[in-house]
Design a protein around this motif. Sequence first.
Motif, PDB file in Angstrom:
ATOM      1  N   TYR A   1     -11.806   3.272   5.785  1.00 17.90           N
ATOM      2  CA  TYR A   1     -10.338   3.434   4.985  1.00 17.90           C
ATOM      3  C   TYR A   1      -9.302   3.292   5.984  1.00 17.90           C
ATOM      4  O   TYR A   1      -9.327   3.570   7.110  1.00 17.90           O
ATOM      5  N   PRO A   2      -8.515   2.243   5.521  1.00 18.01           N
ATOM      6  CA  PRO A   2      -7.279   2.055   6.444  1.00 18.01           C
ATOM      7  C   PRO A   2      -6.597   3.289   7.090  1.00 18.01           C
ATOM      8  O   PRO A   2      -6.212   4.245   6.079  1.00 18.01           O
TER       9      PRO A   2
ATOM     10  N   ARG B   1      -3.495   4.708  10.024  1.00 20.47           N
ATOM     11  CA  ARG B   1      -2.553   4.297  11.038  1.00 20.47           C
ATOM     12  C   ARG B   1      -1.490   5.689  11.365  1.00 20.47           C
ATOM     13  O   ARG B   1      -1.928   6.656  10.783  1.00 20.47           O
TER      14      ARG B   1
ATOM     15  N   LEU C   1      -3.186   7.502   5.813  1.00 19.15           N
ATOM     16  CA  LEU C   1      -4.100   7.183   5.065  1.00 19.15           C
ATOM     17  C   LEU C   1      -3.991   6.113   3.787  1.00 19.15           C
ATOM     18  O   LEU C   1      -3.004   6.728   3.317  1.00 19.15           O
ATOM     19  N   ASP C   2      -4.667   5.282   3.548  1.00 22.15           N
ATOM     20  CA  ASP C   2      -4.149   4.375   2.461  1.00 22.15           C
ATOM     21  C   ASP C   2      -4.496   4.958   1.298  1.00 22.15           C
ATOM     22  O   ASP C   2      -6.041   4.900   0.760  1.00 22.15           O
ATOM     23  N   ALA C   3      -3.743   5.426   0.455  1.00 23.20           N
ATOM     24  CA  ALA C   3      -3.986   6.100  -0.804  1.00 23.20           C
ATOM     25  C   ALA C   3      -4.819   5.310  -1.853  1.00 23.20           C
ATOM     26  O   ALA C   3      -5.545   5.857  -2.641  1.00 23.20           O
ATOM     27  N   GLU C   4      -4.420   4.067  -2.026  1.00 22.32           N
ATOM     28  CA  GLU C   4      -5.175   3.215  -3.067  1.00 22.32           C
ATOM     29  C   GLU C   4      -6.670   3.036  -2.530  1.00 22.32           C
ATOM     30  O   GLU C   4      -7.701   3.237  -3.613  1.00 22.32           O
ATOM     31  N   ARG C   5      -6.971   2.720  -1.336  1.00 21.39           N
ATOM     32  CA  ARG C   5      -8.409   2.798  -1.272  1.00 21.39           C
ATOM     33  C   ARG C   5      -9.306   4.195  -1.247  1.00 21.39           C
ATOM     34  O   ARG C   5     -10.279   4.088  -1.657  1.00 21.39           O
TER      35      ARG C   5
ATOM     36  N   SER D   1       0.752  -1.249   0.092  1.00 19.88           N
ATOM     37  CA  SER D   1      -0.051  -0.052  -0.012  1.00 19.88           C
ATOM     38  C   SER D   1       0.892   1.353   0.143  1.00 19.88           C
ATOM     39  O   SER D   1       1.890   1.403   0.570  1.00 19.88           O
ATOM     40  N   GLU D   2       0.405   2.124  -0.719  1.00 17.69           N
ATOM     41  CA  GLU D   2       0.832   3.403  -0.453  1.00 17.69           C
ATOM     42  C   GLU D   2      -0.007   4.368   0.559  1.00 17.69           C
ATOM     43  O   GLU D   2      -1.216   4.152   0.601  1.00 17.69           O
ATOM     44  N   TRP D   3       0.889   4.881   1.232  1.00 14.81           N
ATOM     45  CA  TRP D   3       0.288   5.710   2.360  1.00 14.81           C
ATOM     46  C   TRP D   3       0.361   7.307   2.203  1.00 14.81           C
ATOM     47  O   TRP D   3       1.532   7.682   1.862  1.00 14.81           O
TER      48      TRP D   3
END
Length: 111
Positions: free
Chosen positions: A89-90, A92, A100-104, A2-4
């Motif tokens: 959305y993921p 952390r 935040l998870d960019a892909e989501r 994942s990209e954050w």
Amino acid sequence: MSEWIDIAALEDIPQRGARVVKTAEGCVAVFRTASDEVYALDNSCPHKQGPLAEGIVHGASVTCPLHNWVFDLATGEAQGADEGTVATYPARVEAGRVLLDAERLRGRVAA
């Protein structure tokens, strides 16, 4: 992998509060609990589109400011007699920064 995306310092979000992140498909509410856990959900309640970021955070839940629907921050599911779900959305915290998870976020469905 994942990209954050780094969206803010944890301290920029008040405990038991939220901040709004604008995306091309609408707003995401990023919540911080009293124990510094972070969660990200669509900012719109499925009932009457109330702005969840303006709701009251208690434990790991948020209460919609319009009609008091309560949502679990981890699952986005309405609690009690209310029925509905808010997309999650993921999120952390890493080195004091909220990610935040960019892909989501890119995969969001426009409301």
